[in-house]
Design an enzyme around this catalytic site. Structure first.
Site, PDB file in Angstrom:
ATOM      1  CB  SER A   1       6.154 -21.920 -17.159  1.00  0.00           C
ATOM      2  OG  SER A   1       6.104 -21.170 -18.344  1.00  0.00           O
TER       3      SER A   1
ATOM      4  CE  LYS B   1       2.132 -20.407 -18.742  1.00  0.00           C
ATOM      5  NZ  LYS B   1       3.353 -20.518 -17.994  1.00  0.00           N
TER       6      LYS B   1
END
Length: 175
Positions: free
Chosen positions: A26, A82
């Site tokens: 990701s 993230k």
């Protein structure tokens, strides 16, 4: 001597540093699946959970584009990593894959994203003391766009990613 070493290592691991292996793609190309990183737990304040008692003290706000390690809002037993995109009080909207803050005509500079992102999402109004997070690999990231609990609260932040040490050394800066 062994007891002192165990105590020091335990304190460093639980209060100062995070040693993590990246499980997914990701955050590619910034951080690849399988990379090992260090995060600094004290980047924004103190966030300690000892014996069921939580102590949170903020002394610095996270900044846009910081790469943050946090407890996944939908299951706090999991840690996620993230990039911080939306700050408290902002409205985040994604149009044609580009991120716009507070209705701006200019999208955010997302030159760290490896491919041209697609899709329309939002608008999301970020609550006080919360953050909107996206992966760099937007086409393959389970992030704020898809969570039941859309935002990461300050007390869910575990630390800031600072260094990739395997397979090679790389500082993880904001861009």
């Amino acid at each position: 001597m062994i007891i002192i070493v165990v105590i020091v290592v335990t304190l460093v691991n639980n209060v100062i540093l995070i040693n993590a292996k990246i499980p997914s793609e990701s955050m590619e190309k910034t951080i690849m699946a399988g990379d090992r990183i260090f995060g600094f737990r004290l980047s924004y304040g103190i966030n300690i959970d000892l014996f069921g008692h939580k102590f949170v003290k903020k002394y610095k706000d996270p900044e846009r584009f910081d790469i943050i390690i946090f407890k996944y809002p939908d299951d706090e037993s999991q840690l996620f990593i993230k990039r911080l995109i939306g700050l408290p009080g902002e409205t985040v909207e994604i149009r044609d894959g580009k991120v716009y803050i507070n209705g701006s005509e200019e999208p955010l500079d997302d030159s760290f994203v490896p491919e041209t992102p697609l899709g329309d999402f939002g608008p999301y109004v970020v609550p006080e003391d919360h953050y909107f997070m996206l992966g760099d690999n937007r086409q393959n990231s389970r992030d704020s766009r898809y969570w039941n609990n859309t935002f990461v609260s300050f007390d869910q932040i575990v630390g800031k990613a600072i260094l990739r040490y395997f397979p090679s050394i790389k500082l993880l800066t904001n861009n």
